[in-house]
Write an enzyme that holds these catalytic residues in place. Structure first.
Site, PDB file in Angstrom:
ATOM      1  N   TYR A  33       4.649   6.040  10.205  1.00 58.58           N
ATOM      2  CA  TYR A  33       3.783   4.899   9.873  1.00 58.58           C
ATOM      3  C   TYR A  33       4.539   3.848   9.046  1.00 58.58           C
ATOM      4  O   TYR A  33       4.407   2.650   9.292  1.00 58.58           O
ATOM      5  CB  TYR A  33       2.544   5.399   9.117  1.00 58.58           C
ATOM      6  CG  TYR A  33       1.433   4.384   9.076  1.00 58.58           C
ATOM      7  CD1 TYR A  33       0.633   4.149  10.188  1.00 58.58           C
ATOM      8  CD2 TYR A  33       1.189   3.627   7.931  1.00 58.58           C
ATOM      9  CE1 TYR A  33      -0.377   3.195  10.169  1.00 58.58           C
ATOM     10  CE2 TYR A  33       0.179   2.669   7.896  1.00 58.58           C
ATOM     11  CZ  TYR A  33      -0.596   2.471   9.019  1.00 58.58           C
ATOM     12  OH  TYR A  33      -1.589   1.526   9.001  1.00 58.58           O
TER      13      TYR A  33
ATOM     14  N   HIS B  44       0.849  -1.195   0.000  1.00 60.90           N
ATOM     15  CA  HIS B  44       0.000   0.000   0.000  1.00 60.90           C
ATOM     16  C   HIS B  44       0.880   1.238   0.000  1.00 60.90           C
ATOM     17  O   HIS B  44       1.655   1.445   0.936  1.00 60.90           O
ATOM     18  CB  HIS B  44      -0.891   0.042   1.245  1.00 60.90           C
ATOM     19  CG  HIS B  44      -1.986  -0.980   1.253  1.00 60.90           C
ATOM     20  ND1 HIS B  44      -3.041  -0.925   2.134  1.00 60.90           N
ATOM     21  CD2 HIS B  44      -2.203  -2.064   0.479  1.00 60.90           C
ATOM     22  CE1 HIS B  44      -3.856  -1.939   1.910  1.00 60.90           C
ATOM     23  NE2 HIS B  44      -3.380  -2.656   0.910  1.00 60.90           N
TER      24      HIS B  44
ATOM     25  N   TYR C 254      -8.726   4.948   8.201  1.00 58.95           N
ATOM     26  CA  TYR C 254      -8.829   5.227   9.638  1.00 58.95           C
ATOM     27  C   TYR C 254      -9.939   6.276   9.781  1.00 58.95           C
ATOM     28  O   TYR C 254      -9.766   7.411   9.340  1.00 58.95           O
ATOM     29  CB  TYR C 254      -7.524   5.791  10.186  1.00 58.95           C
ATOM     30  CG  TYR C 254      -6.419   4.756  10.368  1.00 58.95           C
ATOM     31  CD1 TYR C 254      -5.614   4.345   9.314  1.00 58.95           C
ATOM     32  CD2 TYR C 254      -6.183   4.184  11.631  1.00 58.95           C
ATOM     33  CE1 TYR C 254      -4.606   3.393   9.502  1.00 58.95           C
ATOM     34  CE2 TYR C 254      -5.173   3.244  11.818  1.00 58.95           C
ATOM     35  CZ  TYR C 254      -4.394   2.851  10.748  1.00 58.95           C
ATOM     36  OH  TYR C 254      -3.394   1.914  10.933  1.00 58.95           O
TER      37      TYR C 254
ATOM     38  N   LYS D 267       1.973  -0.880  15.221  1.00 62.16           N
ATOM     39  CA  LYS D 267       3.406  -0.950  15.521  1.00 62.16           C
ATOM     40  C   LYS D 267       3.852  -2.217  16.255  1.00 62.16           C
ATOM     41  O   LYS D 267       5.050  -2.536  16.274  1.00 62.16           O
ATOM     42  CB  LYS D 267       3.824   0.262  16.371  1.00 62.16           C
ATOM     43  CG  LYS D 267       3.847   1.564  15.602  1.00 62.16           C
ATOM     44  CD  LYS D 267       5.089   1.659  14.743  1.00 62.16           C
ATOM     45  CE  LYS D 267       5.029   2.749  13.712  1.00 62.16           C
ATOM     46  NZ  LYS D 267       4.806   2.297  12.351  1.00 62.16           N
TER      47      LYS D 267
ATOM     48  N   PRO E 247      -3.166  -0.712  19.253  1.00 61.13           N
ATOM     49  CA  PRO E 247      -2.946  -1.134  17.861  1.00 61.13           C
ATOM     50  C   PRO E 247      -3.120  -0.033  16.804  1.00 61.13           C
ATOM     51  O   PRO E 247      -2.778  -0.248  15.645  1.00 61.13           O
ATOM     52  CB  PRO E 247      -3.993  -2.232  17.655  1.00 61.13           C
ATOM     53  CG  PRO E 247      -5.035  -1.988  18.683  1.00 61.13           C
ATOM     54  CD  PRO E 247      -4.346  -1.349  19.847  1.00 61.13           C
TER      55      PRO E 247
HETATM   56  P1  FAD Z   1       3.172 -12.919  20.734  1.00 65.96           P
HETATM   57  O1  FAD Z   1       2.697 -12.861  19.334  1.00 65.96           O
HETATM   58  O2  FAD Z   1       2.195 -12.720  21.842  1.00 65.96           O
HETATM   59  O3  FAD Z   1       3.924 -14.306  20.920  1.00 65.96           O
HETATM   60  C1  FAD Z   1       4.278 -14.799  22.195  1.00 65.96           C
HETATM   61  C2  FAD Z   1       4.249 -16.320  22.128  1.00 65.96           C
HETATM   62  O4  FAD Z   1       4.664 -16.836  23.380  1.00 65.96           O
HETATM   63  C3  FAD Z   1       2.850 -16.842  21.878  1.00 65.96           C
HETATM   64  O5  FAD Z   1       2.860 -17.769  20.820  1.00 65.96           O
HETATM   65  C4  FAD Z   1       2.443 -17.462  23.206  1.00 65.96           C
HETATM   66  O6  FAD Z   1       1.555 -18.555  23.044  1.00 65.96           O
HETATM   67  C5  FAD Z   1       3.801 -17.897  23.741  1.00 65.96           C
HETATM   68  N1  FAD Z   1       3.822 -18.053  25.200  1.00 65.96           N
HETATM   69  C6  FAD Z   1       3.155 -17.346  26.138  1.00 65.96           C
HETATM   70  N2  FAD Z   1       3.423 -17.801  27.361  1.00 65.96           N
HETATM   71  C7  FAD Z   1       4.290 -18.830  27.209  1.00 65.96           C
HETATM   72  C8  FAD Z   1       4.916 -19.724  28.106  1.00 65.96           C
HETATM   73  N3  FAD Z   1       4.707 -19.639  29.431  1.00 65.96           N
HETATM   74  N4  FAD Z   1       5.746 -20.664  27.612  1.00 65.96           N
HETATM   75  C9  FAD Z   1       5.975 -20.759  26.282  1.00 65.96           C
HETATM   76  N5  FAD Z   1       5.385 -19.944  25.356  1.00 65.96           N
HETATM   77  C10 FAD Z   1       4.558 -18.983  25.837  1.00 65.96           C
HETATM   78  N6  FAD Z   1       0.953  -5.123  15.465  1.00 65.96           N
HETATM   79  C11 FAD Z   1       1.365  -4.536  14.309  1.00 65.96           C
HETATM   80  O7  FAD Z   1       2.576  -4.331  14.119  1.00 65.96           O
HETATM   81  N7  FAD Z   1       0.506  -4.181  13.302  1.00 65.96           N
HETATM   82  C12 FAD Z   1      -0.810  -4.379  13.457  1.00 65.96           C
HETATM   83  O8  FAD Z   1      -1.545  -4.093  12.497  1.00 65.96           O
HETATM   84  C13 FAD Z   1      -1.309  -4.964  14.673  1.00 65.96           C
HETATM   85  N8  FAD Z   1      -2.615  -5.186  14.857  1.00 65.96           N
HETATM   86  C14 FAD Z   1      -3.026  -5.895  15.957  1.00 65.96           C
HETATM   87  C15 FAD Z   1      -4.360  -6.176  16.079  1.00 65.96           C
HETATM   88  C16 FAD Z   1      -4.808  -6.891  17.172  1.00 65.96           C
HETATM   89  C17 FAD Z   1      -6.281  -7.189  17.291  1.00 65.96           C
HETATM   90  C18 FAD Z   1      -3.885  -7.342  18.167  1.00 65.96           C
HETATM   91  C19 FAD Z   1      -4.351  -8.146  19.381  1.00 65.96           C
HETATM   92  C20 FAD Z   1      -2.553  -7.055  18.064  1.00 65.96           C
HETATM   93  C21 FAD Z   1      -2.104  -6.318  16.968  1.00 65.96           C
HETATM   94  N9  FAD Z   1      -0.775  -6.020  16.808  1.00 65.96           N
HETATM   95  C22 FAD Z   1      -0.359  -5.359  15.682  1.00 65.96           C
HETATM   96  C23 FAD Z   1       0.209  -6.422  17.819  1.00 65.96           C
HETATM   97  C24 FAD Z   1       0.942  -7.714  17.450  1.00 65.96           C
HETATM   98  O9  FAD Z   1       0.034  -8.743  17.192  1.00 65.96           O
HETATM   99  C25 FAD Z   1       1.894  -8.103  18.575  1.00 65.96           C
HETATM  100  O10 FAD Z   1       2.668  -6.972  18.937  1.00 65.96           O
HETATM  101  C26 FAD Z   1       2.816  -9.259  18.188  1.00 65.96           C
HETATM  102  O11 FAD Z   1       2.095 -10.471  18.178  1.00 65.96           O
HETATM  103  C27 FAD Z   1       3.995  -9.401  19.152  1.00 65.96           C
HETATM  104  O12 FAD Z   1       4.734 -10.558  18.861  1.00 65.96           O
HETATM  105  P2  FAD Z   1       5.493 -11.327  20.022  1.00 65.96           P
HETATM  106  O13 FAD Z   1       6.167 -12.479  19.376  1.00 65.96           O
HETATM  107  O14 FAD Z   1       6.278 -10.386  20.840  1.00 65.96           O
HETATM  108  O15 FAD Z   1       4.330 -11.838  20.991  1.00 65.96           O
HETATM  109  C1  DHB Z   2      -4.658  -3.652  11.033  1.00 65.01           C
HETATM  110  C2  DHB Z   2      -4.450  -3.581  12.395  1.00 65.01           C
HETATM  111  C3  DHB Z   2      -4.083  -2.384  12.962  1.00 65.01           C
HETATM  112  O1  DHB Z   2      -3.858  -2.302  14.282  1.00 65.01           O
HETATM  113  C4  DHB Z   2      -3.913  -1.247  12.179  1.00 65.01           C
HETATM  114  O2  DHB Z   2      -3.560  -0.079  12.769  1.00 65.01           O
HETATM  115  C5  DHB Z   2      -4.113  -1.323  10.816  1.00 65.01           C
HETATM  116  C6  DHB Z   2      -4.493  -2.540  10.243  1.00 65.01           C
HETATM  117  C7  DHB Z   2      -5.035  -4.954  10.436  1.00 65.01           C
HETATM  118  O3  DHB Z   2      -5.260  -5.904  11.205  1.00 65.01           O
HETATM  119  O4  DHB Z   2      -5.129  -5.043   9.215  1.00 65.01           O
END
Ligand code: FAD
Ligand code: DHB
Length: 404
Positions: A387, A75, A203, A299, A295
């Site tokens: 962004y 995009h 947005y 980021k 979210p």
């Molecule tokens: P996680 O993805 O949470 O991974 C952690 C892992 O550790 C998981 O698989 C979990 O099961 C595992 N775990 C937990 N406890 C234990 C344990 N005790 N032992 C072993 N394993 C364990 N970010 C963006 O950049 N762009 C977006 O558009 C965006 N949109 C989002 C929309 C939503 C609805 C949500 C909820 C989040 C969004 N995020 C977005 C945030 C993004 O999803 C997270 O920041 C990202 O998943 C972080 O990755 P991580 O690996 O640090 O953590």
């Molecule tokens: C999406 C999630 C976000 O948090 C955002 O700011 C933009 C897009 C997505 O899930 O596509």
């Protein structure tokens, strides 16, 4: 008790843990990844979708960009809707050709699991009772798997286990400073089986609350609505969701989201959270284990990628040159970017959402803020460069990759 040895023990197979495992592998450094959930659960979890330019470049440089290149949607711009008028912000034009790519987090995770499996290095799902110990000198991870007790002895532990994991709580409370803000709202997110009616994200600011239009593919739309923080999804039959989406997003030119069958829905709370420092002895926290952003700025996943790039660079220096200065600087280097992302995400959130205590003054102030944003090239440039993502903290070469 089965005893295993490795260089880096990684807790969590989300984006942070899997990316780190692959970066270490590319540098010839061994790791064990432990995940408490099943492989299907980790892949099916619907979460982020927006990858910064730097995250896209990183995945490509790591050799895991094939899915992204074939199914990711680049995009060059996005829309901000205010007073029912959509204003386009040309991200690419304002940032010398940088852009974002829409590619689901579950696709990223699936590609990284495939890459990990191909390396033959250990990745254990369904690890029970995971605990960590010996953080000062001899780190160990203990867990149960298939009815047996296991111990992994390592040099370094990477706590990549997300916000609800066990690594951050294993640090003595007096060794961490926690900065936190919760917001008086959450997001109701849906996936719908319908082609997106816009090629780019929208947005939408609306006096009834924020709404966000996104997508996952040419046939799947992803949408979010601002709702009260502890809202039950049972209060939202599908028709009510569509009514509210259309009300908040429809613009005066007649644009609105296409309506289709809802195939997934859920409510997520919103918070800003930072735990500092991101290191305790030989434990290094990365991604959501150390910080959460609301979210709105998209980021979270990108910050996780940025942390592990810095960590891979530091671990490489530790093993290849016997130097620990980059490990010592890890937390400070990451936290600079984390705070910039916190500020950006807080600003996007507070400018676009309606707060319960806001009065008519605040509504007009938000509209003025957004009308300035969408009419001033300077303001649009500021949004665009944040962004699409600020430049990486360390070069790809210093983390053992070519290019970037
Ligand atoms: P996680 O993805 O949470 O991974 C952690 C892992 O550790 C998981 O698989 C979990 O099961 C595992 N775990 C937990 N406890 C234990 C344990 N005790 N032992 C072993 N394993 C364990 N970010 C963006 O950049 N762009 C977006 O558009 C965006 N949109 C989002 C929309 C939503 C609805 C949500 C909820 C989040 C969004 N995020 C977005 C945030 C993004 O999803 C997270 O920041 C990202 O998943 C972080 O990755 P991580 O690996 O640090 O953590
Ligand atoms: C999406 C999630 C976000 O948090 C955002 O700011 C933009 C897009 C997505 O899930 O596509």
């Amino acid at each position: 008790m089965a005893v295993h040895k490795t260089q880096v023990g990684i807790v969590g197979a989300g984006p942070a843990g899997l990316l780190l495992g692959q970066l270490l592998h590319l540098n010839g450094i061994d790791s064990v990844i432990l995940e408490n959930r099943t492989r299907d659960y980790v892949i099916d979890r619907v979460r982020a979708g927006v990858l910064e330019q730097g995250t896209v470049d990183l995945l490509r440089a790591m050799g895991v960009g094939a899915g992204l290149d074939s199914r990711g949607l680049r995009h060059d711009g996005l829309y901000i809707s205010v007073q029912q008028r959509r204003h386009r912000i040309d991200l690419a034009d304002l940032t010398d050709g940088r852009a974002i790519t829409v590619y689901g987090q579950n696709e990223v995770v699936k590609d990284l699991i495939d890459a990990r499996v191909a390396t033959g290095r250990p990745l254990n799902f369904e690890a029970g009772g995971v605990s960590i110990d010996g953080l000062d000198a001899r780190p160990v991870i203990r867990f149960q798997h298939a009815g047996a007790e296991h111990e992994v002895r390592c040099d370094i532990i990477a706590g990549c286990d997300g916000f609800h994991g066990i690594c951050r709580p294993s640090i003595p409370a007096d060794a961490l400073t926690v900065y936190e803000r919760s917001y008086p709202f959450g997001w109701l997110g849906i996936l719908a089986e319908v082609g997106p009616s816009s090629d780019e994200l929208v947005y939408a600011h609306h006096e009834r609350g924020f709404a966000l239009f996104s997508m996952r593919s040419p046939t799947v739309t992803r949408l979010y609505l601002q709702v009260p923080p502890d809202e039950s999804i049972d209060n939202w039959p599908d028709d009510a969701i569509w009514d509210e989406m259309v009300t908040r997003m429809m613009s005066l030119d007649g644009w609105k989201p296409n309506i289709g069958r809802i195939i997934q829905k859920g409510v997520t709370p919103m918070r800003s959270f930072v735990a500092a420092p991101m290191r305790h002895g030989r434990l290094f926290l990365a991604g959501d284990a150390a910080h959460i952003v609301p979210p709105t700025g998209a980021k979270g996943l990108n910050l996780a990628a940025s942390d592990v790039l810095v960590l891979a660079h530091a671990v490489k220096a530790f093993y290849q040159r016997g130097q620990s200065d980059a490990l010592d600087q890890y937390s400070d280097v990451c936290l600079r970017r984390v705070w910039r992302a916190q500020r950006f995400s807080w600003w996007m959130t507070s400018t676009l959402h309606r707060f319960p205590d806001d009065g008519p003054f605040d509504l007009q102030r938000q509209i003025a803020d957004l009308e300035y944003l969408t009419s001033s090239r300077a303001a649009m440039t500021s949004l665009a460069e944040q962004y699409v993502g600020l430049p990486p903290e360390v070069s790809f070469e210093s983390a053992g990759l070519s290019g970037g």
